[in-house]
Motif scaffolding. Sequence first.
Motif: not given
Length: 306
Positions: A44-47, A275-279, A282-286, A291-293
């Motif tokens: 599952g991924r929120p965003g 890269v889009i990911g990490g926290y 990648g993000g709870a909204t669009d 990105s991870a450092l």
Amino acid sequence: MGRHTGREQRRALRPAALTSFLAVGAVGVMAAAGLLTVHLQDAGRPGHGSVAPARTATPPPSPTPSPGAPAAALQGGPATGPTLLAPPTAPPDVPLGVTTTAPDDAESRRVGALFSGPTAPGHHFCTASVIDSPGRNLILTAAHCLSGANGTTFVPGYRNGQAPYGTWQVTAVYTADGWRTDHDPDEDFAILAVAPNAGRQIEDALGGNPLGTHAAWTVRARLYGYPARTELPVVCTNTTSRQDTYQRRIDCPAFPGGTSGGPFLDAATGEVIGVIGGYQQGGATDDTSYSALFDHTVADLLAAAG
């Protein structure tokens, strides 16, 4: 205490593929067959979340160019000289923080979609990009995108069901130890090896973005991605900022599921700095991506992947 506790102790690196198969001594055979796997992760991924669906083992697709693939993209001798090319700038009529369809140029062609089935509309699930490497055969994405290499292909420059620069078979996946052990969001990046196409390595065909580490938090960057429900890449230019100790942030609208793994490219140097990911994977909204450092961990991972 907190999620960064013990971070440096978790920073020992190991290729995910080698960890999975070393015990049976079959790494070389599995790599040749395209069967090296990445560690399973939460679906599952929120965003931005799109992950490869579960698959049965099937013969990997042949790494051959799509019909009509430009000869210049797949033929000829190895590229010479540095791969750091002068990056294009955003069109002057596109303000910062506005998302548009990416132009078809040398930079955008190094960005592509990951597929778990035929190279056809509806089958791509994440984004990746070609990076500069000694073996000239590596691409970069988010670690949370993959559950295995088997049957996964990368299609650079994908547009409207077409693969103008061929399809490239993923043969191995490398992740950092913090991701392997507990899905540390600060290590949500993965390096993938791809097989040659028509006898040529992917970087020789398209060039590769140099890996940038320890970039300043405030950097003007271009963000690329392939939304899962569309068949064209999008791009947005804006200034990044610091989310927390190990997370970079950028505000760009309309980066939904499928854009995970898309590169943050430094607009001044062309280096990939995230890269889009990490926290929040990648993000709870669009409209906001993370990105991870990129520090010594991703540099060491690149060295391990070769």
